[in-house]
Design a protein around this motif. Structure first.
Motif, PDB file in Angstrom:
ATOM      1  N   GLU A   1     -23.413  13.995 -16.003  1.00  0.00           N
ATOM      2  CA  GLU A   1     -22.931  13.556 -17.321  1.00  0.00           C
ATOM      3  C   GLU A   1     -24.107  13.271 -18.261  1.00  0.00           C
ATOM      4  O   GLU A   1     -24.052  13.585 -19.456  1.00  0.00           O
ATOM      5  N   ASP A   2     -25.173  12.676 -17.722  1.00  0.00           N
ATOM      6  CA  ASP A   2     -26.368  12.453 -18.536  1.00  0.00           C
ATOM      7  C   ASP A   2     -26.935  13.778 -19.034  1.00  0.00           C
ATOM      8  O   ASP A   2     -27.327  13.910 -20.205  1.00  0.00           O
ATOM      9  N   ALA A   3     -27.004  14.743 -18.123  1.00  0.00           N
ATOM     10  CA  ALA A   3     -27.550  16.046 -18.496  1.00  0.00           C
ATOM     11  C   ALA A   3     -26.714  16.707 -19.582  1.00  0.00           C
ATOM     12  O   ALA A   3     -27.246  17.392 -20.465  1.00  0.00           O
ATOM     13  N   ALA A   4     -25.405  16.474 -19.525  1.00  0.00           N
ATOM     14  CA  ALA A   4     -24.507  17.058 -20.525  1.00  0.00           C
ATOM     15  C   ALA A   4     -24.421  16.205 -21.794  1.00  0.00           C
ATOM     16  O   ALA A   4     -23.814  16.631 -22.786  1.00  0.00           O
ATOM     17  N   GLY A   5     -24.992  14.997 -21.755  1.00  0.00           N
ATOM     18  CA  GLY A   5     -24.939  14.104 -22.911  1.00  0.00           C
ATOM     19  C   GLY A   5     -23.592  13.454 -23.117  1.00  0.00           C
ATOM     20  O   GLY A   5     -23.275  13.007 -24.223  1.00  0.00           O
TER      21      GLY A   5
ATOM     22  N   GLY B   1     -22.420   8.404 -21.954  1.00  0.00           N
ATOM     23  CA  GLY B   1     -22.211   7.273 -22.847  1.00  0.00           C
ATOM     24  C   GLY B   1     -20.801   7.219 -23.399  1.00  0.00           C
ATOM     25  O   GLY B   1     -20.166   6.159 -23.415  1.00  0.00           O
ATOM     26  N   GLN B   2     -20.283   8.355 -23.830  1.00  0.00           N
ATOM     27  CA  GLN B   2     -18.935   8.385 -24.387  1.00  0.00           C
ATOM     28  C   GLN B   2     -17.889   8.093 -23.328  1.00  0.00           C
ATOM     29  O   GLN B   2     -16.871   7.458 -23.619  1.00  0.00           O
ATOM     30  N   ARG B   3     -18.154   8.525 -22.075  1.00  0.00           N
ATOM     31  CA  ARG B   3     -17.213   8.234 -20.997  1.00  0.00           C
ATOM     32  C   ARG B   3     -17.089   6.726 -20.804  1.00  0.00           C
ATOM     33  O   ARG B   3     -15.995   6.210 -20.562  1.00  0.00           O
ATOM     34  N   VAL B   4     -18.207   6.015 -20.920  1.00  0.00           N
ATOM     35  CA  VAL B   4     -18.165   4.559 -20.777  1.00  0.00           C
ATOM     36  C   VAL B   4     -17.506   3.924 -21.999  1.00  0.00           C
ATOM     37  O   VAL B   4     -16.680   3.010 -21.875  1.00  0.00           O
TER      38      VAL B   4
ATOM     39  N   ALA C   1     -14.638  -1.413 -22.831  1.00  0.00           N
ATOM     40  CA  ALA C   1     -15.002  -2.621 -22.086  1.00  0.00           C
ATOM     41  C   ALA C   1     -15.590  -3.682 -23.006  1.00  0.00           C
ATOM     42  O   ALA C   1     -16.210  -3.379 -24.032  1.00  0.00           O
ATOM     43  N   ASP C   2     -15.403  -4.939 -22.622  1.00  0.00           N
ATOM     44  CA  ASP C   2     -16.088  -6.051 -23.275  1.00  0.00           C
ATOM     45  C   ASP C   2     -17.490  -6.229 -22.693  1.00  0.00           C
ATOM     46  O   ASP C   2     -18.427  -6.586 -23.399  1.00  0.00           O
ATOM     47  N   ILE C   3     -17.593  -6.008 -21.383  1.00  0.00           N
ATOM     48  CA  ILE C   3     -18.851  -6.180 -20.659  1.00  0.00           C
ATOM     49  C   ILE C   3     -19.124  -4.909 -19.859  1.00  0.00           C
ATOM     50  O   ILE C   3     -18.224  -4.368 -19.213  1.00  0.00           O
ATOM     51  N   VAL C   4     -20.365  -4.438 -19.898  1.00  0.00           N
ATOM     52  CA  VAL C   4     -20.785  -3.304 -19.067  1.00  0.00           C
ATOM     53  C   VAL C   4     -21.982  -3.746 -18.242  1.00  0.00           C
ATOM     54  O   VAL C   4     -22.967  -4.264 -18.779  1.00  0.00           O
ATOM     55  N   VAL C   5     -21.889  -3.547 -16.925  1.00  0.00           N
ATOM     56  CA  VAL C   5     -22.982  -3.857 -16.008  1.00  0.00           C
ATOM     57  C   VAL C   5     -23.477  -2.541 -15.421  1.00  0.00           C
ATOM     58  O   VAL C   5     -22.732  -1.832 -14.746  1.00  0.00           O
TER      59      VAL C   5
ATOM     60  N   ALA D   1     -24.683   4.756 -27.311  1.00  0.00           N
ATOM     61  CA  ALA D   1     -23.234   4.954 -27.351  1.00  0.00           C
ATOM     62  C   ALA D   1     -22.499   3.616 -27.442  1.00  0.00           C
ATOM     63  O   ALA D   1     -21.460   3.504 -28.110  1.00  0.00           O
ATOM     64  N   LEU D   2     -23.045   2.580 -26.799  1.00  0.00           N
ATOM     65  CA  LEU D   2     -22.368   1.282 -26.741  1.00  0.00           C
ATOM     66  C   LEU D   2     -22.718   0.357 -27.905  1.00  0.00           C
ATOM     67  O   LEU D   2     -22.114  -0.701 -28.045  1.00  0.00           O
ATOM     68  N   GLN D   3     -23.674   0.745 -28.729  1.00  0.00           N
ATOM     69  CA  GLN D   3     -24.058  -0.102 -29.865  1.00  0.00           C
ATOM     70  C   GLN D   3     -22.839  -0.451 -30.723  1.00  0.00           C
ATOM     71  O   GLN D   3     -22.112   0.434 -31.182  1.00  0.00           O
ATOM     72  N   GLY D   4     -22.605  -1.746 -30.895  1.00  0.00           N
ATOM     73  CA  GLY D   4     -21.484  -2.208 -31.707  1.00  0.00           C
ATOM     74  C   GLY D   4     -20.135  -2.105 -31.027  1.00  0.00           C
ATOM     75  O   GLY D   4     -19.109  -2.420 -31.639  1.00  0.00           O
TER      76      GLY D   4
END
Length: 316
Positions: free
Chosen positions: A57-61, A64-67, A72-76, A92-95
C-alpha cells in the motif's frame, strides 16, 4: 473513542489492544493477518480486523487513505520503519485525527554517551534501523511544531514477554546461551561483560502508550522512553539468570573483535549491535509528565520470556 492500531497483533499490540478494549475503545487492528496475538484474551472478539499489506500500500501511495477511511479518533502505528512511510501516513491524517502515536526505538540515540540517557540527549544513531527511526522522529516532531500534528512518540527498549526469545546475556538470541546457564556450563561474554541492555516487558510498553493517550494534552509533541526503570550489565544479567536456574555462573570473556571472527556472523553482529549501543535510558520523563512507572524491572522483564522458553521446552 475509535482507535486504529497498525500492527496490533505483535509484541506490544498483544497487551495494548485488550487494554484499549477494556477502557471502552472501539478498536480496529490493521495487520497482514499472518500472526495471532501471543496470548489469548476474551476481549479480542470485540476487535475489528482489517487485513492489509502495508509495504504494498505504501508503494502504491494508498495506505494513508486506507487509514483515513476508518475515521479514527486515535491511530497507533507500531510498524513504521521509514521516513517516507511515516510521511505518507501523517500527511493523510493531518486534521483528521485527534492523537497519533508512533512506536520508535531507543536505538535513535546511538551509543549511550551519558547515562541514564534522557529523551533530549544529543543523538548519534547508527545502523539503518536506528537512523531511519531517528529520521521518522525528527520529521514527526517537526510536523507537530509546524503544523500542529498531534503526535506522541514512544521509544521501547529490548521488548520481552511470553511467546518470544528475549535478548540473552551475550547480546544475541542464541538459545544455547540460556541452555548453558541452565546447566551451569561455560558461557562466553564479550569484553568484560560490562556493557548494558535495557529490557522492558511488552505490557509496560503498552502502558506508556496508554498513559500518553490518557494524558493527550501533555503527551502531544513529545517523545518518551519505554524501558524498565533499570538497565542491566551483560555480566549481571548472566548471574541473575544462573541464580534463577539454581546454577553457578561460569563466565568467560573475550574481546568483541575476536568473537566476531569466531562466532557465526548472525550472532556476532547481533552482539556487536547491542554492545555498541549499550543503552541505559531514563524513565523520569514518563513519570513526570505521564505519571507512568514501569511495573517490571529489567531482570523481571527478561525472566518473563525465559520462563516461557522453559515452560515450552525450548530450554531444558
Amino acid at each position: 473513542m475509535r482507535t486504529v492500531v497498525i500492527g496490533g497483533t505483535g509484541h506490544i499490540g498483544t497487551y495494548l489492544v485488550p487494554r484499549l478494549v477494556q477502557l471502552g475503545h472501539d478498536v480496529t487492528v490493521l495487520s497482514r493477518g499472518e500472526r495471532t496475538p501471543y496470548h489469548s484474551d476474551g476481549t479480542w472478539k470485540d476487535v475489528t480486523f482489517v487485513q492489509i499489506d502495508r509495504a504494498a500500500e505504501d508503494a502504491a501511495g494508498t495506505f494513508g487513505q486506507r487509514v483515513v477511511d476508518l475515521d479514527a479518533d486515535i491511530v497507533v502505528d507500531l510498524i513504521c520503519f521509514t521516513e517516507d512511510s511515516a510521511r505518507q501516513l501523517a500527511e493523510a491524517l493531518q486534521g483528521r485525527v485527534q492523537h497519533f502515536l508512533h512506536c520508535g526505538t531507543i536505538w535513535v540515540h546511538g551509543p549511550s554517551l551519558t547515562v541514564p540517557t534522557r529523551e533530549d540527549a544529543p543523538r548519534k544513531p547508527f545502523g539503518e534501523y536506528g537512523v531511519q527511526k531517528a529520521a521518522i522522529e525528527a520529521y514527526l516532531l517537526t510536523k507537530a511544531r509546524r503544523d500542529g500534528f498531534p503526535v506522541t512518540i514512544v521509544h521501547p527498549g529490548h521488548i520481552c514477554g511470553p511467546g518470544w526469545t528475549p535478548v540473552n546475556p551475550a547480546g544475541n538470541f542464541d538459545l544455547g546461551v540460556y541452555q548453558n546457564l541452565a546447566k551451569g556450563a561455560d558461557v562466553l561474554l564479550p569484553n568484560l561483560g560490562l556493557e548494558t541492555l535495557n529490557p522492558v516487558h511488552a505490557d509496560d510498553v503498552a502502558g506508556v502508550f496508554l498513559a500518553a493517550i490518557a494524558s493527550r494534552s501533555t503527551a502531544i509533541g513529545e517523545s518518551f522512553h519505554a524501558v524498565a526503570s533499570d538497565a542491566v550489565t551483560l555480566r549481571g544479567y548472566a548471574h541473575a539468570l544462573a541464580d534463577w536456574f539454581g546454577q553457578p555462573a561460569n563466565l568467560g570473556f573475550l574481546p568483541i573483535g575476536q568473537l566476531r571472527t569466531t562466532w557465526p556472523k548472525e550472532l556476532a553482529e547481533a552482539t556487536w549491535d547491542h554492545i555498541a549501543h549499550s543503552p541505559n535510558c531514563s524513565m523520569d520523563k514518563a513519570a513526570r509528565l505521564l505519571d507512568f512507572r514501569p511495573r517490571y524491572s529489567a531482570i523481571e522483564a527478561a525472566l518473563s520470556g525465559v520462563s516461557w522458553l522453559v515452560e515450552n521446552g525450548k530450554i531444558t
